[in-house]
Design a protein around this motif. Structure first.
Motif, mmCIF file in Angstrom:
data_model
loop_
_atom_site.group_PDB
_atom_site.id
_atom_site.type_symbol
_atom_site.label_atom_id
_atom_site.label_comp_id
_atom_site.label_asym_id
_atom_site.label_seq_id
_atom_site.Cartn_x
_atom_site.Cartn_y
_atom_site.Cartn_z
ATOM 1 N N THR A 121 0.738 -1.309 0.060
ATOM 2 C CA THR A 121 -0.088 0.019 -0.003
ATOM 3 C C THR A 121 0.870 0.941 -0.004
ATOM 4 N N GLY A 122 0.170 2.386 -0.503
ATOM 5 C CA GLY A 122 1.063 3.756 -0.476
ATOM 6 C C GLY A 122 2.122 3.618 -1.311
ATOM 7 N N GLU A 123 2.138 2.798 -2.380
ATOM 8 C CA GLU A 123 3.229 2.606 -3.291
ATOM 9 C C GLU A 123 3.036 3.676 -4.495
ATOM 10 N N PHE A 124 4.129 4.386 -4.868
ATOM 11 C CA PHE A 124 4.121 5.362 -5.868
ATOM 12 C C PHE A 124 4.872 4.652 -7.285
ATOM 13 N N THR A 125 5.392 3.927 -7.171
ATOM 14 C CA THR A 125 6.291 3.168 -8.460
ATOM 15 C C THR A 125 5.472 2.588 -9.329
ATOM 16 N N HIS A 126 4.003 1.786 -8.953
ATOM 17 C CA HIS A 126 3.291 1.140 -9.700
ATOM 18 C C HIS A 126 1.967 2.000 -10.321
ATOM 19 N N LEU A 127 1.876 3.455 -9.876
ATOM 20 C CA LEU A 127 0.569 4.082 -10.294
ATOM 21 C C LEU A 127 0.501 3.867 -11.927
ATOM 22 N N ARG A 128 -0.800 3.951 -12.072
ATOM 23 C CA ARG A 128 -1.209 3.891 -13.509
ATOM 24 C C ARG A 128 -0.863 5.328 -14.052
ATOM 25 N N ASN A 129 -1.297 6.471 -13.662
ATOM 26 C CA ASN A 129 -1.084 7.608 -14.027
ATOM 27 C C ASN A 129 -0.494 8.442 -12.720
ATOM 28 N N PRO A 130 0.658 8.436 -12.868
ATOM 29 C CA PRO A 130 1.465 9.408 -11.358
ATOM 30 C C PRO A 130 1.149 10.796 -11.216
ATOM 31 N N ALA A 131 1.006 11.383 -12.667
ATOM 32 C CA ALA A 131 0.750 12.693 -12.576
ATOM 33 C C ALA A 131 -0.815 13.137 -11.791
ATOM 34 N N ALA A 132 -1.576 12.194 -11.899
ATOM 35 C CA ALA A 132 -2.924 12.462 -11.227
ATOM 36 C C ALA A 132 -2.875 12.483 -9.774
ATOM 37 N N PHE A 133 -1.928 11.731 -9.183
ATOM 38 C CA PHE A 133 -1.632 11.767 -7.826
ATOM 39 C C PHE A 133 -0.676 12.663 -7.238
ATOM 40 N N GLU A 134 0.116 13.572 -8.173
ATOM 41 C CA GLU A 134 1.211 14.517 -7.578
ATOM 42 C C GLU A 134 0.501 15.277 -6.359
ATOM 43 N N PRO A 135 -0.733 15.487 -6.502
ATOM 44 C CA PRO A 135 -1.176 16.464 -5.112
ATOM 45 C C PRO A 135 -1.128 15.757 -3.718
ATOM 46 N N LEU A 136 -0.922 14.393 -4.061
ATOM 47 C CA LEU A 136 -0.732 13.525 -2.617
ATOM 48 C C LEU A 136 0.563 13.216 -2.296
ATOM 49 N N MET A 137 1.458 13.415 -3.174
ATOM 50 C CA MET A 137 3.011 13.217 -2.924
ATOM 51 C C MET A 137 3.779 14.575 -2.385
ATOM 52 N N SER A 138 4.688 14.022 -1.583
ATOM 53 C CA SER A 138 5.373 15.436 -0.801
ATOM 54 C C SER A 138 6.593 15.579 -1.966
ATOM 55 N N ASP A 139 7.223 16.502 -1.580
ATOM 56 C CA ASP A 139 8.243 17.036 -2.394
ATOM 57 C C ASP A 139 9.535 15.848 -2.174
ATOM 58 N N HIS A 140 9.515 15.364 -1.027
ATOM 59 C CA HIS A 140 10.378 14.136 -0.830
ATOM 60 C C HIS A 140 10.109 12.988 -1.770
ATOM 61 N N VAL A 141 9.057 12.524 -1.868
ATOM 62 C CA VAL A 141 8.691 11.548 -2.862
ATOM 63 C C VAL A 141 8.771 12.052 -4.198
ATOM 64 N N LYS A 142 8.448 13.152 -4.565
ATOM 65 C CA LYS A 142 8.698 13.510 -6.044
ATOM 66 C C LYS A 142 10.029 13.622 -6.302
ATOM 67 N N LYS A 143 10.863 13.917 -5.450
ATOM 68 C CA LYS A 143 12.373 14.096 -5.753
ATOM 69 C C LYS A 143 12.760 12.323 -5.896
ATOM 70 N N LEU A 144 12.311 11.695 -5.118
ATOM 71 C CA LEU A 144 12.924 10.199 -5.186
ATOM 72 C C LEU A 144 12.343 9.505 -6.721
ATOM 73 N N LEU A 145 11.004 9.757 -6.827
ATOM 74 C CA LEU A 145 10.493 9.506 -8.297
ATOM 75 C C LEU A 145 11.014 9.776 -9.428
ATOM 76 N N ALA A 146 11.854 11.036 -9.294
ATOM 77 C CA ALA A 146 12.486 11.731 -10.385
ATOM 78 C C ALA A 146 13.852 11.135 -10.502
ATOM 79 N N SER A 147 14.331 10.077 -9.700
ATOM 80 C CA SER A 147 15.597 9.414 -9.691
ATOM 81 C C SER A 147 15.485 8.304 -10.258
ATOM 82 N N PRO A 148 15.856 7.819 -11.608
ATOM 83 C CA PRO A 148 16.123 6.544 -12.067
ATOM 84 C C PRO A 148 16.506 5.436 -11.396
ATOM 85 N N SER A 149 17.806 5.905 -10.528
ATOM 86 C CA SER A 149 18.179 4.702 -9.788
ATOM 87 C C SER A 149 17.517 4.512 -8.564
#
Length: 190
Positions: A121-149
């Motif tokens: 639960t609460g996983e962001f890497t498997h979202l069908r449409n991540p952009a739709a859920f950006e309001p639920l994401m902290s800046d920290h999570v957005k930064k992590l998701l922007a890192s391919p590694s």
């Protein structure tokens, strides 16, 4: 219903309070697609949709930390009441660093809690449409998701859990949407 997790993992307070319920669900599944079962779940194609989030609390729900460290994730288990049990020092009691440790703990739980598998639960890497859920994401999570590694490491950890669950013949589900109602889960195991 809220969880009292610390901000150690860099996810804003809202996400931490709701991490275990942002998409948890039991996999009873209705026999007919679209029919809501008594437990608040329904099937839609390959997905299970939670209409009653209390259903998840009776199951085995896990979520992962959001550490920036390049290491396998630490899997945390929500209690049957949706809360995370903590020690006096703030560390999580039911936290596991390997799929094998998590599955060993899973096997010690009551059948009522485990019979439908494990739900990430609460996983962001498997979202069908991540952009739709950006309001639920902290800046920290957005930064992590922007890192391919970071994303590759996270998916590798999830893949390792998938393989362990397949060997053990345990269903593993992950949220593909977020929110408090009508959260979709996709089965990762065959």
């Amino acid at each position: 219903m809220s969880l009292y997790l610390t901000a150690v993992f860099g996810v804003r307070r809202f996400m931490l309070r709701h991490a275990a319920v942002l998409g948890c669900v039991l996999a009873l599944g209705a026999g007919v697609q679209g029919v809501v079962a008594a437990d608040g779940l329904r099937r839609s194609g390959q997905d299970l949709i939670a209409e009653d989030m209390y259903a998840v609390l009776a199951g085995f729900a896990i979520f992962a930390d959001y550490s920036e460290e390049p290491r396998p994730v630490s899997w945390m288990v929500s209690g049957a009441d949706g809360r995370v049990e903590r020690r006096a020092d703030g560390s999580v009691v039911t936290s596991f660093d390997t799929p094998e440790e998590l599955l060993a703990y899973f096997r010690t739980q009551a059948k009522e809690r485990t019979q439908r598998g494990i739900f990430i639960t609460g996983e962001f890497t498997h979202l069908r449409n991540p952009a739709a859920f950006e309001p639920l994401m902290s800046d920290h999570v957005k930064k992590l998701l922007a890192s391919p590694s970071w994303v590759a490491n996270r998916k590798k950890s999830i893949d390792q859990l998938v393989q362990a669950c397949e060997r053990a013949k345990i269903d593993l589900w992950v949220n593909v949407t977020l929110g408090g109602k009508d959260v979709r889960f996709r089965k990762l195991t065959r």
